[in-house]
Design an enzyme around this catalytic site. Structure first.
Site, PDB file in Angstrom:
ATOM      1  N   CYS A  64      27.354 -67.113  22.780  1.00 16.01           N
ATOM      2  CA  CYS A  64      27.317 -68.573  22.938  1.00 16.01           C
ATOM      3  C   CYS A  64      27.195 -69.184  21.536  1.00 16.01           C
ATOM      4  O   CYS A  64      26.402 -70.071  21.293  1.00 16.01           O
ATOM      5  CB  CYS A  64      26.198 -69.022  23.867  1.00 16.01           C
ATOM      6  SG  CYS A  64      24.593 -68.390  23.418  1.00 16.01           S
ATOM      7  N   ASP A 119      27.158 -59.050  25.943  1.00 15.72           N
ATOM      8  CA  ASP A 119      26.802 -60.438  25.607  1.00 15.72           C
ATOM      9  C   ASP A 119      25.522 -60.399  24.764  1.00 15.72           C
ATOM     10  O   ASP A 119      24.446 -60.781  25.214  1.00 15.72           O
ATOM     11  CB  ASP A 119      26.569 -61.181  26.940  1.00 15.72           C
ATOM     12  CG  ASP A 119      26.264 -62.660  26.745  1.00 15.72           C
ATOM     13  OD1 ASP A 119      26.948 -63.299  25.929  1.00 15.72           O
ATOM     14  OD2 ASP A 119      25.344 -63.173  27.428  1.00 15.72           O
ATOM     15  N   ASN A 133      22.482 -63.930  34.387  1.00 23.34           N
ATOM     16  CA  ASN A 133      23.525 -64.772  34.984  1.00 23.34           C
ATOM     17  C   ASN A 133      24.854 -64.041  35.101  1.00 23.34           C
ATOM     18  O   ASN A 133      25.520 -64.100  36.135  1.00 23.34           O
ATOM     19  CB  ASN A 133      23.725 -66.046  34.151  1.00 23.34           C
ATOM     20  CG  ASN A 133      22.602 -67.020  34.384  1.00 23.34           C
ATOM     21  OD1 ASN A 133      22.024 -67.064  35.466  1.00 23.34           O
ATOM     22  ND2 ASN A 133      22.277 -67.792  33.363  1.00 23.34           N
TER      23      ASN A 133
END
Ligand code: SAM
Length: 433
Positions: free
Chosen positions: A349, A298, A232
C-alpha cells in the site's frame, strides 16, 4: 485547558498533513491521539461551529482566539462527551456562562438541517478521510442477494463511485466481484450486525486486487498468504479456494487477531479453509508445501498510499525505503522458491516506486528467479480493464523496447490515493508455466 492550548496551533494552520504534524511534534504534553481527534473533528464541523459562534455572539463576550473558541464549542456541543476537558480555569468558567445560549443555537441549527443529532450533519471531508467506504460481501457466509434482503438495505445504485455524493447510494464495483462502495457516512461500519457476523468485510478496493488477481480464471486449491495479519486478503482468498489458505504471520499479537478475523470470516463449519501459522515466512520450508500453487505476498511497507501518511516526510526517507525494499525483495524471493507455485502476487500500500516497480525489476533481474522460470504476467491476467498500470518510466531501466516496457508495466496495477476512490496501492503478478 492544556489540550485546547496545544490543539489551537494545529487548527490555526491545518494545511499539510495534520496527522504527521501532530504525531511528530515532540513538544506536546497531551496525548497526540487526543489532540488529533479533537482537531480533526473540529475541522469537520467547522462550518456549523462558526454559525453557532456568530449567532450566539459569544465571540464578543469572551476574548480568546477564534480557534480556541471553536475547540471549546466543539467539545461542548459536537463531542460525544459534551463537556470541556479541563479542571478549574477562568476561560472555562467564562465560556460556560454562555452554555444555555450555545445549546439553544445548536437546537436551531439541528432544526435548520432537519437532523436529530450532530453526527447526521453532512461534514466537510478531511484529507485523511476515505472518499468511498468499500465493503466486500463475504460469500463464504452469505450471497449478495440474500445479504441485501436480510439487512433490508434499500440503496439507490449509481454507475460510478464518483457519484456516491451522499448516503443512500451504492456502487457495485466493476472490477472486483461482490465489492461495493457507499458514502463514508453510510451506516455500514464495523459496528453493524453484518460486520459482526462476518458477512461483510470493510476492505479498500485496492486491497481486494491481490486475491482476485491470484485466482483470476484458474482458482487455486491451496494458497499461502505470506504476510497475512490482520487477514483481509486471507479471507478474500478463502472465498476462491476449495481446500485451504495457509495464513502466515510472524508477529504473535497480530497472528491472534488474524485468527479471530479468520474464524469470523469462515464460521465454525468451514473453519478449515484458513489455517493460521504464527511463523516467520522465510523459515517455512517450500518442500513441506509442494501442493501450494499460489501465493500472496503483501509485506510490511511504508504505507505511503494510506491517507494521512501520503505526504509524511518519514515515508520518503530513502534509507528507510531501501531497507524496506530489501526486506520486500527477500520475502518475495522466498515465495518464488516454492516448487509447486505457478502464480505469485506481490502487493504494497505504498506509492513509492522503490517498494513497487523497483522490487519487481530486481526480482526479474535476479539469476535464480530467472532460472526458476518466473516472468511478469500478461495484462490479460491482471485486471485487464483497470487503466492505471505500473510506471513505464521505471521499466525503461531494463529495456529500450517500448513494447516490452508496456508489457512489463501491464503486469502491474496501481491505484492513486483518493483519485481512484481509496488508498494508494500496487500489485504485480508473477507467473510461470
Ligand atoms: N495482508 C494483510 C491484510 O490484507 O490484512 C496486511 C499485511 S501487513 C501489510 C504486513 C504483515 O506482515 C504484518 O502483519 C507483519 O507483521 C507481517 N510480516 C512481516 N514480516 C513477516 C515475515 N517475515 N513473515 C511473516 N509475516 C511477516
Amino acid at each position: 485547558m492544556k489540550i485546547y492550548f496545544e490543539a489551537e496551533k494545529f487548527l490555526k494552520h491545518p494545511e499539510g498533513n495534520l496527522q504527521s504534524k501532530i504525531f511528530n511534534d515532540k513538544s506536546l504534553k497531551s496525548n497526540p491521539k487526543h489532540i488529533y481527534a479533537l482537531v480533526y473533528s473540529t475541522l469537520q464541523y467547522k462550518e456549523y461551529i462558526n454559525q453557532i459562534i456568530t449567532k450566539s455572539k459569544i465571540n464578543r463576550q469572551i476574548k480568546i482566539s477564534d480557534e480556541l473558541l471553536a475547540l471549546l464549542v466543539h467539545d461542548l456541543l459536537f463531542s460525544s462527551r459534551g463537556r470541556i476537558e479541563s479542571g478549574k480555569h477562568h476561560i472555562k468558567d467564562s465560556f460556560l456562562k454562555n452554555k444555555t445560549r450555545l445549546q439553544a443555537e445548536l437546537i436551531k441549527l439541528k432544526l435548520k438541517y432537519k437532523v436529530k443529532s450532530v453526527d447526521q450533519l453532512p461534514t466537510i471531508q478531511q484529507e485523511d478521510e476515505t472518499p468511498v467506504r468499500w465493503f466486500r460481501i463475504n460469500t463464504i457466509k452469505i450471497d449478495p442477494e440474500r445479504f441485501f434482503k436480510k439487512h433490508k438495505l434499500n440503496l439507490q445504485p449509481v454507475n460510478r463511485f464518483q457519484d456516491l455524493t451522499k448516503p443512500g447510494l451504492i456502487y457495485q464495483d466493476e472490477h472486483i466481484p461482490n465489492l461495493y462502495g457507499v458514502h463514508p457516512k453510510e451506516k455500514i461500519t464495523t459496528s453493524t450486525e453484518a460486520y459482526k457476523l462476518g458477512e461483510i468485510i470493510i476492505q479498500d478496493r485496492g486491497s481486494c486486487f491481490p486475491a482476485f488477481i491470484l485466482n483470476y480464471k484458474e482458482p487455486h486449491s491451496k494458497i499461502i498468504d505470506a504476510c497475512a495479519a490482520p487477514g483481509n486478503k486471507t479471507s478474500h482468498a478463502a472465498t476462491f479456494v476449495d481446500e485451504v489458505v495457509y495464513a502466515v504471520e510472524r508477529d504473535s499479537k497480530r497472528a491472534a487477531i488474524l485468527k479471530t478475523m479468520s474464524e469470523k470470516a469462515t464460521g465454525k463449519s468451514r473453519k478449515k479453509l484458513i489455517q493460521v501459522l504464527n511463523q516467520d515466512f522465510t523459515t517455512i520450508k517450500p518442500e513441506d508445501y509442494e501442493d501450494v500453487t499460489g501465493l500472496i505476498v503483501d509485506p510490511s511497507c511504508s504505507g505511503s498510499g494510506i491517507f494521512g501518511r501520503a505526504m509524511d516526510e518519514e515515508t520518503k526517507n530513502s534509507d528507510r525505503l531501501e531497507k524496506l525494499a530489501s526486506f520486500q525483495f527477500s520475502i518475495m524471493k522466498h515465495a518464488l522458491s516454492f516448487n509447486g507455485a505457478r502464480k505469485v502476487v506481490y502487493s504494497t500500500c505504498s506509492i513509492h516506486a522503490e517498494e513497487n516497480e523497483r522490487v519487481v525489476i530486481d526480482l526479474l533481474s535476479d539469476e535464480e528467479v530467472k532460472k526458476q522460470g518466473w516472468t511478469l504476467a500478461n495484462r490479460d491476467l491482471v485486471l485487464p480493464n483497470w487503466e492505471r498500470r505500473g510506471l513505464e518510466v521505471e521499466f525503461e531501466k531494463i529495456s529500450r523496447d517500448p513494447n516490452v516496457i508496456k508489457e512489463l508495466a501491464g503486469g502491474c496495477v496501481r491505484t492513486l490515493p483518493k483519485e481512484d476512490g481509496g488508498i494508494g496501492f500496487f500489485a504485480a503478478c508473477f507467473v510461470r508455466e
